[in-house]
Design a protein around this motif. Structure first.
Motif, PDB file in Angstrom:
ATOM      1  N   LEU A  27      -9.213 -27.901  32.478  1.00  0.00           N
ATOM      2  CA  LEU A  27     -10.158 -28.878  33.013  1.00  0.00           C
ATOM      3  C   LEU A  27     -11.582 -28.340  32.957  1.00  0.00           C
ATOM      4  O   LEU A  27     -12.526 -29.078  32.642  1.00  0.00           O
ATOM      5  N   HIS A  32     -12.871 -28.645  29.379  1.00  0.00           N
ATOM      6  CA  HIS A  32     -13.236 -30.039  29.094  1.00  0.00           C
ATOM      7  C   HIS A  32     -14.565 -30.398  29.759  1.00  0.00           C
ATOM      8  O   HIS A  32     -15.432 -31.029  29.142  1.00  0.00           O
ATOM      9  N   LEU A  53     -14.261 -34.448  28.693  1.00  0.00           N
ATOM     10  CA  LEU A  53     -13.596 -35.332  29.655  1.00  0.00           C
ATOM     11  C   LEU A  53     -13.208 -36.655  29.022  1.00  0.00           C
ATOM     12  O   LEU A  53     -12.133 -37.200  29.299  1.00  0.00           O
ATOM     13  N   ILE A  60      -9.422 -38.102  28.687  1.00  0.00           N
ATOM     14  CA  ILE A  60      -9.006 -39.425  29.164  1.00  0.00           C
ATOM     15  C   ILE A  60      -8.322 -40.206  28.050  1.00  0.00           C
ATOM     16  O   ILE A  60      -7.270 -40.822  28.256  1.00  0.00           O
ATOM     17  N   GLY A 105      -9.629 -37.651  35.149  1.00  0.00           N
ATOM     18  CA  GLY A 105     -10.842 -37.585  34.341  1.00  0.00           C
ATOM     19  C   GLY A 105     -11.926 -38.513  34.854  1.00  0.00           C
ATOM     20  O   GLY A 105     -13.108 -38.137  34.924  1.00  0.00           O
TER      21      GLY A 105
END
Length: 276
Positions: A78, A81, A228, A232, A247
């Motif tokens: 995460l 991203h 992100l 998604i 996201g």
């Protein structure tokens, strides 16, 4: 001899009593709204009002956040991203400021400049990024440059318009006073025009950041491997609704944090702003 009515009329009105200090319950309204939304979400997912495939519970989203943070999703964590998206947004913001602020100043101070740039700005401003994204890909390929350019094109019009409005709002009296003291054109720009227009420019940057975040998902649809928006889109392909919601939540939270940061910077560095 004065009557009772005269005494009443001559008496000075008493100052209203100051309200007793107390807790401002209105401050709890945003928190109550968030709690109500989370509660409704929890009941809708756990009681079977909506299928968990389409609306996972808040606990499932939190579990996905932990898994994506630790183990990653689509070959990236995460944080990776997020950093990829931040790099694109801030790269586009820097390019937009460098180009848009001078163009806004030219539009406000020159009729010829207004005639050249104003039609282009008004043409780009209402266009959604998905409309010119295919053209950007054809011209610049599918690399990072095209992604940053798409976001920058969405960010530039708000900054240009805000800068032009700020420059137009500079007081003529201040300009004439500075000229009478022997100020040069460069000194007028540095000490009069720029400080007067800076609050409007900062407001334009705040609006541009919102436009940039809203364009991010569209920009990362094209041959991205991190970000992100890419996360998604990848999750949506496999019906990973929990990652999709994660996201969206991260984008919203980061956007709110940037707005709060911009407000703090405006109070710190533009204390003369009248719209704080």
């Amino acid at each position: 001899m004065s009557t009772t009515n005269d005494i009443v009329l001559d008496r000075k009105p008493e100052a209203p009593a100051a309200a007793a200090p107390g807790f401002d319950w209105v401050r709890l309204v945003p928190l109550a709204t968030v709690i109500a939304i989370l509660t409704l979400w929890w009941f809708a997912s756990t009681r079977g009002w909506v299928s968990r495939v389409f609306l996972p519970s808040p606990l499932a989203v939190l579990n996905s956040a932990y898994q994506v943070t630790v183990s990653g999703f689509a070959d990236s964590t995460l944080l990776q991203h997020l950093l990829a998206s931040l790099g694109r947004v801030f790269g586009a913001l820097a390019a937009s400021i460098v180009v848009a602020v001078p163009i806004g100043a030219i539009i406000a101070s020159s009729r010829i400049g207004r005639g050249i740039f104003d039609p282009v700005v008004e043409f780009l401003r209402p266009l959604p990024p998905l409309a010119y994204l295919p053209l950007i890909i054809i011209w610049f390929g599918i690399g990072e440059a095209s992604k940053v350019l798409v976001i920058a094109l969405a960010m530039a019009p708000p900054i240009i318009i805000a800068t032009a409005a700020g420059v137009r709002s500079v007081s003529r009296d201040r300009l004439n006073a500075a000229r009478s003291l022997g100020a040069t054109r460069l000194q007028l720009l540095r000490f009069v025009v720029l400080p007067s227009a800076l609050p409007s420019i900062v407001t334009g940057i705040r609006i541009a950041l919102g436009a940039g975040w809203s364009t991010l998902v569209a920009a990362e649809l094209v041959a991205a491997s991190r970000g992100l928006g890419f996360m998604i889109q990848s999750a949506a392909t496999f019906l990973g609704t929990d990652v999709v919601i994660l996201g969206i939540a991260v984008i919203g939270i980061v956007a709110i944090l940037f707005e709060l940061l911009m407000r703090a910077l405006e109070k710190r560095f533009v204390p003369w702003s009248t719209h704080l």
